[in-house]
Design an enzyme around this catalytic site. Sequence first.
Site, short mmCIF file in Angstrom:
data_model
loop_
_atom_site.label_atom_id
_atom_site.label_comp_id
_atom_site.label_asym_id
_atom_site.label_seq_id
_atom_site.Cartn_x
_atom_site.Cartn_y
_atom_site.Cartn_z
N ASN A 264 -11.96 -3.26 0.25
CA ASN A 264 -10.85 -3.55 1.15
C ASN A 264 -11.39 -4.00 2.49
O ASN A 264 -11.73 -5.16 2.67
CB ASN A 264 -9.95 -2.31 1.29
CG ASN A 264 -8.92 -2.48 2.40
OD1 ASN A 264 -8.29 -3.54 2.48
ND2 ASN A 264 -8.76 -1.51 3.27
N GLU A 265 -11.52 -3.06 3.41
CA GLU A 265 -11.91 -3.43 4.78
C GLU A 265 -13.32 -2.90 4.99
O GLU A 265 -13.54 -2.04 5.82
CB GLU A 265 -10.92 -2.75 5.72
CG GLU A 265 -10.65 -3.45 7.00
CD GLU A 265 -9.51 -2.79 7.75
OE1 GLU A 265 -9.53 -1.57 7.95
OE2 GLU A 265 -8.58 -3.52 8.13
N CYS B 106 -6.63 0.76 2.85
CA CYS B 106 -7.64 1.83 2.84
C CYS B 106 -7.51 2.75 1.64
O CYS B 106 -8.46 3.44 1.28
CB CYS B 106 -7.53 2.66 4.11
SG CYS B 106 -8.04 1.78 5.58
N GLU C 193 0.87 -1.19 0.00
CA GLU C 193 0.00 0.00 0.00
C GLU C 193 0.89 1.23 0.00
O GLU C 193 1.97 1.21 0.61
CB GLU C 193 -0.90 0.01 1.24
CG GLU C 193 -1.75 1.27 1.34
CD GLU C 193 -2.87 1.20 2.37
OE1 GLU C 193 -2.79 0.38 3.28
OE2 GLU C 193 -3.82 2.00 2.23
O1 AHR Z 1 -2.25 -1.58 6.89
C1 AHR Z 1 -2.70 -0.31 7.27
C2 AHR Z 1 -4.22 -0.19 7.18
O2 AHR Z 1 -4.83 -1.05 8.09
C3 AHR Z 1 -4.81 -0.61 5.86
O3 AHR Z 1 -4.78 0.40 4.93
C4 AHR Z 1 -6.22 -0.91 6.22
O4 AHR Z 1 -6.81 -1.86 5.37
C5 AHR Z 1 -6.12 -1.37 7.66
O5 AHR Z 1 -7.03 -0.71 8.46
#
Ligand code: AHR
Length: 657
Positions: free
Chosen positions: A370-371, A239, A44
């Site tokens: 993603n999350e 994120c 990321e």
């Molecule tokens: O790894 C850091 C962050 O942690 C990522 O962007 C997210 O997916 C998670 O909350």
Amino acid sequence: MKTTMILTMSLSILAVRADDAKLTMELDKPGVAINRNMWGIFFEDINFGADGGLYAELVKNRGFEFPDPLMGWFKLSPKRMSGSVSVLTDQPFNAKNPHYVRLRNPDDKMPFGLANEGFRGMGLKSGEAYNFSAQVRKASGNPKLRLELYNALGERLDSVLLENFTADWQKRTAVLHPKVTDAKARLHVLVDGPGELDVDMVSLFPEKTWKDRPGGLRADMVQMLADMRPGFMRFPGGCIVEGNDLSGRYQWKKTIGPVEERETMLNRWNTEFLHRPAPDYFQSFGLGFFEYFQLCEDIGAAPLPILSCGLACQFNTGEACPLDRIDPYIQDAIDLIEFANGGTDTVWGAKRAAMGHPAPFGLTMIGIGNENWDKPYIERYAKFHAVLKARHPEIKLISSAGPGPDDGRFRYAWPKLRELGADIIDEHCYSRPDWFFKAVTRYDGYDRKGPGVFFGEYAAQSDRTVSIRNQNNLECAIAEAACMTGLERNGDVVRMASYAPLFAHEEAWQWKPDLIWVNNLSSYGTPNYHVQKLFANNPGDETVPFQLAAAGTNQLFASATRDRRSGEVILKVVNGGDAPTSVAIALKGNVPPGSSARVITLTAPSRTDENSFDKPANVAPKEDRLTITAPGFTQTLPAWSLNVLRIHLGAEATAKP
Ligand code: AHR
């Protein structure tokens, strides 16, 4: 299932003592098939992972497209020089990169211009070449363009003069050779002689990039990844995929094609944490989707792109695209499959070919969201699932169980996704080391009939999630290793796993802990990196059944696999206790004469030990060799250690002269 075991670094014929733990490997019994590519990496653009990190560009805000067009640039010594800098947009060299600067020097004695500060400075190495390029147009007079490199002390490291500019934009290039190494250098761009020059897309790259690609990636950082031999690479996050709102989501189509046409965008980690502000953090997308696919190919990792599901980060706005307007998001996924796998006669396959890669990239999986969590996520995932399963049944879909490994969002997601026929569900966990030790048996009771699990983001937190006090210490690494033995033993359910985040810049990080730390000149792997590397370098195709009986309060955890390529049995044993402990390893089955093992051990004197730029190998694996005879042997496992035994059954073939 119990998981404990013994090793003494010095081999002794099996003589079991009452206080030894016992590990019996059933070499003659079948195990279950697992994914030998299950250990991957998570990339990321956080902590200056891409711009200022992996993407080797040294100039920050090269296109003057940040909201403050001169961020990263400063006017040189106004006392000595009387020139002016204007930011203009009329007749740019490229409409997609509208801002440029006009540098006016009224003086025929002194050059005037701007300096770029780089990403917390520029890392330059003496003896190496640096490729400068810029778009330049003459606006008045007949001035020259002087390019200079300076170190942090203000000493000039090199200087080059370009001349003969025209009234039309031209890409001009030069090569600079700094005479000393400096981590905090800067680039000066100066108009020499009276007149005005328009300047844009100012770029400086080391000539030595990964595979020597012009405008490429930092070689030392990619090498760290290549050395891991990851089974897959997840990108671009995280994120960053989702955006604070939908306009800030990652849109892969805007990240391909000529770099000067890739629109600069705010990096969401710019504003995320008040305690770690990064006002100069933007995405140039010089590292875009084509480069991600290419990187995967270079390091032998299966690509795993994650796309926006039409739902912005639910920790931020949670903005949701209405369900009846979700089609363009789904179309992005369909087009991405064509970009990666389509023939050169398809619209998106042709774009891939135009970028220099006519052969397909072999995409087999995509993450949707993603999350993300709750009803808004499930509703959107269901739409993607219906269309993609009909159009591309060959592509596995990764769906999200939300941000926690066992909360209400997690419990809501699993049955819904199971009902939808999800392939693989992404679980995340950032927690204290204790959680990871307990999670060793987490997957033992999971339904073997699916969906599979992607343990897609995890890291043990020595303090607490998002705390700036978190350390990449041995204790956290060993806790992760213990948990990973559980993932591997359950490799029929846990199809993939990746630590997160991957990279952090020493001076520009937002999130700790991280796998690999970098500064402008070098990089080092944490103890956690060595754990990941040891698992990924020693994968298996199937599990080998074993019983592990702890002795006393031993904190032993193990997994055993068979590597079909080498024919070896690989035993990984973790001692998560404060004392060394012995394990009596019995090998049941055919153990031919001449059998031997390589033993690789990761440990350190204290569980709080870490690596650093000064001591990058403070915690690093060490290798030993054993000769093995039936029925087994006893071995000592150091306190806080991961031990990998590659057991070669039978005499190893020796090279013939
Ligand atoms: O790894 C850091 C962050 O942690 C990522 O962007 C997210 O997916 C998670 O909350």
